[in-house]
Motif scaffolding. Structure first.
Motif, PDB file in Angstrom:
ATOM      1  N   LEU A 310       0.822  -1.205   0.000  1.00  0.00           N
ATOM      2  CA  LEU A 310       0.000   0.000   0.000  1.00  0.00           C
ATOM      3  C   LEU A 310       0.858   1.258   0.000  1.00  0.00           C
ATOM      4  N   LEU A 311       1.928   1.252   0.761  1.00  0.00           N
ATOM      5  CA  LEU A 311       2.822   2.412   0.796  1.00  0.00           C
ATOM      6  C   LEU A 311       3.478   2.633  -0.560  1.00  0.00           C
ATOM      7  N   TYR A 312       3.922   1.559  -1.197  1.00  0.00           N
ATOM      8  CA  TYR A 312       4.574   1.702  -2.504  1.00  0.00           C
ATOM      9  C   TYR A 312       3.597   2.223  -3.551  1.00  0.00           C
ATOM     10  N   GLN A 313       2.390   1.686  -3.568  1.00  0.00           N
ATOM     11  CA  GLN A 313       1.435   2.132  -4.580  1.00  0.00           C
ATOM     12  C   GLN A 313       1.005   3.573  -4.326  1.00  0.00           C
ATOM     13  N   SER A 314       0.843   3.946  -3.068  1.00  0.00           N
ATOM     14  CA  SER A 314       0.504   5.335  -2.752  1.00  0.00           C
ATOM     15  C   SER A 314       1.620   6.267  -3.201  1.00  0.00           C
ATOM     16  N   TRP A 315       2.853   5.849  -3.001  1.00  0.00           N
ATOM     17  CA  TRP A 315       4.001   6.668  -3.428  1.00  0.00           C
ATOM     18  C   TRP A 315       4.014   6.834  -4.943  1.00  0.00           C
ATOM     19  N   SER A 316       3.705   5.766  -5.696  1.00  0.00           N
ATOM     20  CA  SER A 316       3.717   5.863  -7.155  1.00  0.00           C
ATOM     21  C   SER A 316       2.634   6.818  -7.650  1.00  0.00           C
ATOM     22  N   TYR A 317       1.471   6.811  -7.018  1.00  0.00           N
ATOM     23  CA  TYR A 317       0.427   7.765  -7.408  1.00  0.00           C
ATOM     24  C   TYR A 317       0.849   9.198  -7.088  1.00  0.00           C
ATOM     25  N   TRP A 318       1.549   9.364  -5.996  1.00  0.00           N
ATOM     26  CA  TRP A 318       1.995  10.710  -5.619  1.00  0.00           C
ATOM     27  C   TRP A 318       3.048  11.226  -6.606  1.00  0.00           C
ATOM     28  N   VAL A 319       3.946  10.379  -7.009  1.00  0.00           N
ATOM     29  CA  VAL A 319       4.999  10.789  -7.946  1.00  0.00           C
ATOM     30  C   VAL A 319       4.406  11.220  -9.288  1.00  0.00           C
ATOM     31  N   PHE A 320       3.401  10.505  -9.763  1.00  0.00           N
ATOM     32  CA  PHE A 320       2.806  10.784 -11.080  1.00  0.00           C
ATOM     33  C   PHE A 320       1.471  11.523 -10.933  1.00  0.00           C
ATOM     34  N   ARG A 321       1.405  12.464 -10.019  1.00  0.00           N
ATOM     35  CA  ARG A 321       0.151  13.152  -9.720  1.00  0.00           C
ATOM     36  C   ARG A 321      -0.142  14.328 -10.642  1.00  0.00           C
ATOM     37  N   ARG A 322       0.820  14.836 -11.385  1.00  0.00           N
ATOM     38  CA  ARG A 322       0.623  16.061 -12.160  1.00  0.00           C
ATOM     39  C   ARG A 322      -0.222  15.806 -13.403  1.00  0.00           C
ATOM     40  N   ARG A 323      -0.854  16.881 -13.891  1.00  0.00           N
ATOM     41  CA  ARG A 323      -1.664  16.803 -15.096  1.00  0.00           C
ATOM     42  C   ARG A 323      -0.781  16.658 -16.334  1.00  0.00           C
ATOM     43  N   ILE A 324      -1.355  16.064 -17.368  1.00  0.00           N
ATOM     44  CA  ILE A 324      -0.654  15.854 -18.631  1.00  0.00           C
ATOM     45  C   ILE A 324      -1.376  16.644 -19.720  1.00  0.00           C
ATOM     46  N   THR A 325      -0.617  17.296 -20.577  1.00  0.00           N
ATOM     47  CA  THR A 325      -1.192  18.040 -21.697  1.00  0.00           C
ATOM     48  C   THR A 325      -0.518  17.595 -22.989  1.00  0.00           C
ATOM     49  N   VAL A 326      -1.043  18.075 -24.114  1.00  0.00           N
ATOM     50  CA  VAL A 326      -0.459  17.709 -25.397  1.00  0.00           C
ATOM     51  C   VAL A 326       0.963  18.242 -25.525  1.00  0.00           C
ATOM     52  N   GLU A 327       1.289  19.288 -24.778  1.00  0.00           N
ATOM     53  CA  GLU A 327       2.644  19.845 -24.832  1.00  0.00           C
ATOM     54  C   GLU A 327       3.678  18.901 -24.238  1.00  0.00           C
ATOM     55  N   HIS A 328       3.236  17.951 -23.436  1.00  0.00           N
ATOM     56  CA  HIS A 328       4.169  17.009 -22.813  1.00  0.00           C
ATOM     57  C   HIS A 328       4.517  15.838 -23.724  1.00  0.00           C
TER      58      HIS A 328
END
Length: 339
Positions: A310-328
């Motif tokens: 649970l800690l590892y999966q929560s950490w992975s969601y936190w790391v990839f929490r930012r929004r994504i746009t076409v510019e990325h």
């Protein structure tokens, strides 16, 4: 509390985790041809779930393994009676996983188009069949006195089960649209939010019908309260969608799915697979369970490793929490011929 009850609850928690997390994965895949209008937007949608989809599937693997170890009779009857639908789900998940990995290996329009179809089909099939399967489990299936499933494939496709499949498909579509609006920005975000509002109204109506049928068929006070909570959470999520509060909207659909699945397990307990035959025998948490020693060992292992996962999966969601746009999206992922 007996260990058989503890493990029934733990398996319920695993399925709740799977449906709430993999549910938006399925939704994004199902919405790929609707929300993505060119190669760049398709890549944006896939990237929203790219870092987490395989981790979300771990919940399914653990749920299956826990069922095999804690309730071997349940596992044996389930996988023999539901062999064809579970095989279709497995094949769909395999094809879907391969598509995520291989889609970017080529740059041709035809290459990516074929893998896009694999993602779409691989998302729709389990989204529908999981609902059918769980509806059948809660409603009951033909199980003889020796614990063997004695029905056929078409015994699983009655109106209640089909309504269950429609319910999970619409819930996952709504959940996925809300997730896309939460994880992206620009035109995709606004289109996904508008679509979530439209889908959510339909999903709410179908979900209430399915949960009401379940409550009348096999529910009790506890399951009824959970079903009401699920309906309230879904409505609250739709209100948040209308207010452009994507975070709260995602919490609403998340909680709605979680409480709905929890209600199904409460309605099922103490059975794990009820029989529809007058001279048959239902599988329960008692007669389908493994030995007490096995359950004790499993409990110790689960107490040690579950918090780490649970800690590892929560950490992975936190790391990839930012929004994504076409510019990325790098230019080499969007060849001009793909438009």
């Amino acid at each position: 509390m007996e260990l058989t009850t503890v493990w029934f609850c733990l398996i319920a928690v695993l399925w709740i985790g799977y449906f709430t997390l993999e549910g938006f994965d399925f939704g994004v895949g199902m919405l790929l041809p609707i929300l993505a209008h060119d190669e760049v937007e398709r890549r944006v949608l896939i990237n929203t779930i790219g870092p987490v989809w395989d981790g979300n599937e771990v919940w399914l693997l653990v749920a299956g393994g826990a069922t095999f170890a804690a309730f071997p009779e349940w596992y044996a009857t389930l996988f023999s009676g539901f062999y064809l639908p579970l095989l279709l789900i497995l094949l769909a998940l395999i094809v879907r996983g391969v598509a995520f990995e291989y889609r970017a290996k080529g740059h041709g329009v035809a290459w990516r188009g074929r893998w896009d179809i694999a993602i779409i089909v691989g998302s729709w099939v389990p989204a529908v069949l999981w609902g059918v399967a769980f509806a059948d489990i809660v409603h009951g299936v033909p199980i003889a006195a020796d614990g063997e499933y004695v029905g056929g494939f078409f015994n699983l496709l009655h109106p209640y089960a089909l309504l269950g499949g429609l319910t999970t498909a619409l819930l996952f579509l709504t959940h996925g649209a809300v997730f896309v609006s939460l994880k992206t920005d620009g035109p995709i975000r606004h289109e996904a939010r508008a679509l979530a509002a439209r889908l959510g109204i339909l999903a709410a109506g179908v979900t209430v019908a399915f949960l009401l049928w379940t409550q009348l068929d096999s529910g009790d006070l506890a399951s009824g309260l959970l079903f009401v909570g699920a309906a309230v959470a879904l409505v609250a999520g739709l209100v948040a969608v209308g207010a452009a509060r994507e975070g709260w909207a995602f919490c609403g659909t998340f909680v709605a799915i979680a409480l709905g699945v929890a209600g199904l397990f409460v309605a099922l307990f103490p059975d794990v697979m009820p029989t529809t035959l007058a001279d048959g025998a239902s599988l329960t948490t008692t007669n389908a369970a493994a030995t007490a020693y096995t359950l004790k060992i499993m409990t110790v292992v689960a107490a040690v490793f579950t918090p780490l996962v649970l800690l590892y999966q929560s950490w992975s969601y936190w790391v990839f929490r930012r929004r994504i746009t076409v510019e990325h999206i790098p230019a080499d992922h969007a060849p001009a011929t793909a438009r």
